[in-house]
Enzyme design. Structure first.
Site, PDB file in Angstrom:
ATOM      1  N   HIS A 169       0.836  -1.200   0.000  1.00 11.19           N
ATOM      2  CA  HIS A 169       0.000   0.000   0.000  1.00 11.19           C
ATOM      3  C   HIS A 169       0.875   1.256   0.000  1.00 11.19           C
ATOM      4  O   HIS A 169       1.789   1.393   0.835  1.00 11.19           O
ATOM      5  CB  HIS A 169      -0.935  -0.005   1.208  1.00 11.19           C
ATOM      6  CG  HIS A 169      -2.020  -1.023   1.076  1.00 11.19           C
ATOM      7  ND1 HIS A 169      -2.437  -1.827   2.106  1.00 11.19           N
ATOM      8  CD2 HIS A 169      -2.790  -1.361   0.003  1.00 11.19           C
ATOM      9  CE1 HIS A 169      -3.410  -2.632   1.673  1.00 11.19           C
ATOM     10  NE2 HIS A 169      -3.637  -2.366   0.412  1.00 11.19           N
ATOM     11  N   GLU A 207       1.611   3.720   3.177  1.00 11.22           N
ATOM     12  CA  GLU A 207       2.111   3.141   4.430  1.00 11.22           C
ATOM     13  C   GLU A 207       3.637   3.234   4.446  1.00 11.22           C
ATOM     14  O   GLU A 207       4.350   2.237   4.424  1.00 11.22           O
ATOM     15  CB  GLU A 207       1.562   1.713   4.559  1.00 11.22           C
ATOM     16  CG  GLU A 207       0.030   1.733   4.602  1.00 11.22           C
ATOM     17  CD  GLU A 207      -0.644   0.380   4.452  1.00 11.22           C
ATOM     18  OE1 GLU A 207       0.044  -0.661   4.502  1.00 11.22           O
ATOM     19  OE2 GLU A 207      -1.878   0.361   4.274  1.00 11.22           O
ATOM     20  N   ARG A 236      -3.453   4.790  -1.817  1.00  9.00           N
ATOM     21  CA  ARG A 236      -3.291   3.431  -1.286  1.00  9.00           C
ATOM     22  C   ARG A 236      -3.004   2.396  -2.374  1.00  9.00           C
ATOM     23  O   ARG A 236      -2.192   1.478  -2.196  1.00  9.00           O
ATOM     24  CB  ARG A 236      -4.591   3.057  -0.555  1.00  9.00           C
ATOM     25  CG  ARG A 236      -4.767   1.582  -0.193  1.00  9.00           C
ATOM     26  CD  ARG A 236      -6.061   1.404   0.579  1.00  9.00           C
ATOM     27  NE  ARG A 236      -6.490   0.032   0.744  1.00  9.00           N
ATOM     28  CZ  ARG A 236      -6.259  -0.703   1.845  1.00  9.00           C
ATOM     29  NH1 ARG A 236      -5.575  -0.207   2.845  1.00  9.00           N
ATOM     30  NH2 ARG A 236      -6.716  -1.938   1.923  1.00  9.00           N
ATOM     31  N   HIS A 259       2.435  -3.734   6.834  1.00  8.06           N
ATOM     32  CA  HIS A 259       1.494  -2.635   6.585  1.00  8.06           C
ATOM     33  C   HIS A 259       1.516  -1.669   7.768  1.00  8.06           C
ATOM     34  O   HIS A 259       2.187  -1.874   8.766  1.00  8.06           O
ATOM     35  CB  HIS A 259       0.066  -3.191   6.441  1.00  8.06           C
ATOM     36  CG  HIS A 259      -0.156  -3.988   5.206  1.00  8.06           C
ATOM     37  ND1 HIS A 259      -0.894  -3.530   4.145  1.00  8.06           N
ATOM     38  CD2 HIS A 259       0.266  -5.227   4.855  1.00  8.06           C
ATOM     39  CE1 HIS A 259      -0.928  -4.440   3.191  1.00  8.06           C
ATOM     40  NE2 HIS A 259      -0.231  -5.490   3.586  1.00  8.06           N
ATOM     41  N   GLU A 275       0.751  -4.856  11.225  1.00 13.67           N
ATOM     42  CA  GLU A 275       0.285  -3.473  11.147  1.00 13.67           C
ATOM     43  C   GLU A 275       1.136  -2.689  12.127  1.00 13.67           C
ATOM     44  O   GLU A 275       1.011  -2.852  13.339  1.00 13.67           O
ATOM     45  CB  GLU A 275      -1.197  -3.365  11.545  1.00 13.67           C
ATOM     46  CG  GLU A 275      -2.161  -4.079  10.618  1.00 13.67           C
ATOM     47  CD  GLU A 275      -2.448  -3.332   9.325  1.00 13.67           C
ATOM     48  OE1 GLU A 275      -1.953  -2.200   9.155  1.00 13.67           O
ATOM     49  OE2 GLU A 275      -3.162  -3.899   8.487  1.00 13.67           O
TER      50      GLU A 275
HETATM   51  N1  ING Z   1      -4.606  -3.107   6.505  1.00  8.91           N
HETATM   52  C1  ING Z   1      -4.901  -4.363   5.894  1.00  8.91           C
HETATM   53  C2  ING Z   1      -5.758  -4.191   4.662  1.00  8.91           C
HETATM   54  O1  ING Z   1      -5.364  -4.714   3.641  1.00  8.91           O
HETATM   55  C3  ING Z   1      -5.730  -6.592   6.702  1.00  8.91           C
HETATM   56  C4  ING Z   1      -5.555  -5.165   6.949  1.00  8.91           C
HETATM   57  C5  ING Z   1      -4.740  -7.389   6.230  1.00  8.91           C
HETATM   58  C6  ING Z   1      -6.926  -7.126   7.009  1.00  8.91           C
HETATM   59  C7  ING Z   1      -4.928  -8.735   6.047  1.00  8.91           C
HETATM   60  C8  ING Z   1      -7.137  -8.460   6.859  1.00  8.91           C
HETATM   61  C9  ING Z   1      -6.132  -9.267   6.358  1.00  8.91           C
HETATM   62  O2  ING Z   1      -6.796  -3.572   4.714  1.00  8.91           O
HETATM   63  C10 ING Z   1      -4.008  -2.082   5.927  1.00  8.91           C
HETATM   64  N2  ING Z   1      -3.639  -1.097   6.738  1.00  8.91           N
HETATM   65  O3  ING Z   1      -3.760  -2.078   4.768  1.00  8.91           O
HETATM   66 ZN    ZN Z   2      -1.868  -1.794   4.045  1.00 10.73          ZN
END
Ligand code: ING
Ligand code: ZN
Length: 314
Positions: free
Chosen positions: A70, A73, A128, A203, A277
């Site tokens: 993304h 990030e 993003r 992420h 995260e």
């Molecule tokens: N968060 C991830 C997203 O792609 C995620 C969160 C990852 C949720 C994997 C479920 C499984 O939305 C961010 N910040 O991108």
């Molecule tokens: Zn992300």
């Protein structure tokens, strides 16, 4: 040209500097680390990965880590660079690294979504997705973390945490694996699949260590192992700067999302598949100040090392 001595790991770097940094790092430590072409982005930029580890006659275990799926990030991309620096700085002196590097090969992609990352520097800080045109040029970008072939857009029925609308932030794309950046990562993982013990995707933000699955609330076969390893990593992480990272499956502690890379890796039976995260909890969100790069990277290096210790003994 940049110099490694003065490369500032406590700052965010534009893509041009990261490309130069990749060259410098591999020139300096060519015995231990090499960089390779992984594929092209939509806008024809190269995506590279590092291979790090001592050459060996035996079949080595593999750990894959990517950063910057993304665009906005930035701390994730800073972390990949920090982590590479740490490996190179401590490859002889660390308690576990010398042994890990003879048993494990790391494949590290510092920036997967290069086009999006550049766009977030030049046009829109909170971009993003990638930058491929969609919907006959009416929108731009696919959410690469919804584009993997794992319950992709939930196979046409109810789209969970993913959208079929190309203007959405979580647009899953016209088809599973449609994007060049997705294909690049898929090709690397498929080439090494039988030897990959762990897949880590980095992420931000929210401070979580997420386990599969995102696409539903089912537990993996090794849910207890996944939880134990992550809980231990989170505990060691907390000792460094006191930050709490929540461990749990993505769909339970965060939200449901179909088509993520970590679920796709888990579907391939890669045992230890995690989404990190990084900081923070929402104060700055995606725009984490540079003052927090060092501490964020330190604590997460500890977490990944803790996982590596487990992997190395397996
Ligand atoms: N968060 C991830 C997203 O792609 C995620 C969160 C990852 C949720 C994997 C479920 C499984 O939305 C961010 N910040 O991108
Ligand atoms: Zn992300």
């Amino acid at each position: 040209k940049i110099s490694l001595e003065s490369y500032d790991y406590k700052k965010y770097h534009p893509m041009t500097e990261i490309y130069e940094w990749m060259d410098e790092v591999t020139e300096r430590h060519g015995d231990l680390i090499t960089h390779h072409y992984l594929g092209s982005s939509y806008e024809h930029r190269p995506i590279y990965y590092f291979k790090i580890g001592w050459p060996s006659d035996k079949q080595k275990k593999v750990v894959v880590m990517d950063c910057g799926i993304h665009a906005r990030e930035w701390i994730a991309i800073a972390f990949c660079q920090w982590f590479v620096k740490e490996i190179l700085a401590n490859h002889k002196s660390d308690r576990i690294l010398p042994n890990v590097l003879s048993q494990v090969d790391f494949y590290i992609i510092p920036v997967l979504n290069v086009d999006g990352y550049i766009y977030s520097w030049t046009h829109e800080r909170l971009w993003r997705k990638n930058r491929s045109p969609q919907g006959n040029g009416t929108c731009y970008g696919v959410d690469l973390n919804r584009n993997f072939n794992s319950q992709w857009c939930l196979m046409g029925s109810k789209a969970v945490g993913a959208s079929r609308n190309c203007s959405s932030l979580t647009y899953c794309g016209p088809a599973a694996g449609s994007e060049l950046e997705t294909k690049a990562l898929v090709s690397l993982v498929e080439r090494h699949r039988p030897n990959i013990l762990s897949y880590l995707t980095i992420h931000s933000y929210g401070q979580y260590i997420l386990l599969p699955f995102g696409y539903n609330k089912n537990e993996s076969e090794n849910h207890n192992e996944l939880t134990e390893v992550a809980e231990k990593a989170a505990a060691k992480l907390k000792e460094k700067h006191g930050k709490v990272y929540t461990v749990g499956s993505a769909s339970v502690v965060l939200y449901e999302n179909a088509g993520s890379s970590a679920d796709w890796a888990a579907d391939l039976k890669i045992k230890l598949s995690y989404t990190f995260e990084l900081r923070d909890n929402g104060t700055y969100g995606f725009q984490l100040p540079e003052e927090q790069i060092e501490s964020t990277c330190e604590e997460n290096t500890i977490a990944v090392m803790s996982m590596l210790e487990y992997i190395n003994e397996k």
